[in-house]
Design an enzyme around this catalytic site. Sequence first.
Site, PDB file in Angstrom:
ATOM      1  CG  LEU A 111       5.378  -2.374  77.696  1.00  0.00           C
ATOM      2  CD1 LEU A 111       4.202  -3.142  78.205  1.00  0.00           C
ATOM      3  CD2 LEU A 111       6.450  -2.962  78.305  1.00  0.00           C
ATOM      4  CG  ASP A 112      10.677  -4.676  73.080  1.00  0.00           C
ATOM      5  OD1 ASP A 112      10.651  -3.534  72.592  1.00  0.00           O
ATOM      6  OD2 ASP A 112      11.688  -4.850  73.679  1.00  0.00           O
ATOM      7  N   PRO A 113       6.775  -6.366  71.396  1.00  0.00           N
ATOM      8  CG  PRO A 113       6.584  -6.579  69.142  1.00  0.00           C
ATOM      9  CD  PRO A 113       7.187  -6.000  70.394  1.00  0.00           C
TER      10      PRO A 113
ATOM     11  CB  ALA B   8       7.004  -6.588  76.891  1.00  0.00           C
TER      12      ALA B   8
ATOM     13  NE  ARG C  49      14.654  -5.250  73.524  1.00  0.00           N
ATOM     14  CZ  ARG C  49      15.301  -4.833  72.415  1.00  0.00           C
ATOM     15  NH1 ARG C  49      16.075  -5.298  71.834  1.00  0.00           N
ATOM     16  NH2 ARG C  49      14.781  -3.699  72.303  1.00  0.00           N
TER      17      ARG C  49
END
Length: 290
Positions: free
Chosen positions: A39-41, A43, A173
């Site tokens: 998970l991206d920061p 998210a 994204r």
Amino acid sequence: MSHIGFLSIDKPLHLTSHDVVKKIRYIAHQRRVGHAGTLDPLATGVLLVGIGVATRLIEYIQEQQKTYSAQLRLGQTTDTYDAEGDIITEQPVTLTQTDFLNALPPFRGHIQQQPPMYSAIKRQGQPLYKLARQGIEVERASRPVSIYNLSLTHWDPPFANIDVTCSAGTYIRSLAHDIGQTLGCGAHLTALRRTAIGTFTANQAISLETITSDNLAAHLFPIDTAVIHLPRLDLTHDQTTDIYHGRPLPIPPEHPPETVARAYNPDNTFLGLLKAHPAHWQPHKIFHQQ
């Protein structure tokens, strides 16, 4: 005490997935810890963390479908396709809700998606995001992904909220960016929350801040939870012995062969995974009883 199993963490904002793994390693006093799906920061939401031998089953979680709630900012594009990047283009948003809804159907089903430059995908051993930070953009091959559900949940231009259920490997994204391109005004992702991975939901996830070495064991899911979607085989005592000794098992003619199945002994203890060959089950990933 050696902990074994899966934690369903509600990943907080701004932390990387590796940050979460690092903290769990410290709490569990184990090096063998890994996560199932980055998970991206920016998210939040369900991040599954395997501890001990449970890490051997992470791949079976990663391949399961995922569900997200996302917010798109229409009228702006960024170099990262999310709010962390620099704005590249900006224009007024004159779209209606109907315009937005009409743009969604081509993104449902089995589609081709181009990954963003700011991703961990490697090109000649170099992660794309490292090239992107140097101002280098390279051609990225589109990849097949599946969007099982894509629906608008809130309309407040220039913002639009969507729910997405998709296959592994889908970049939300990129989906946000591509929807913006179809609309003609551009778009980027401003918020993302993963609400489910397979049978693991956000309602089951726990806050990272609440986990301690004292309560860790109480929050662990058994290792076979990761493969609960696979067909089940119940073995006899003799078959269990054969599996532990690496011997194959004949596949009964009446049993439809599956690629991989989860096996249990007569005491309902999870043994591991068996892989189907033309006429027999072969031990694949076996967990010896402690």
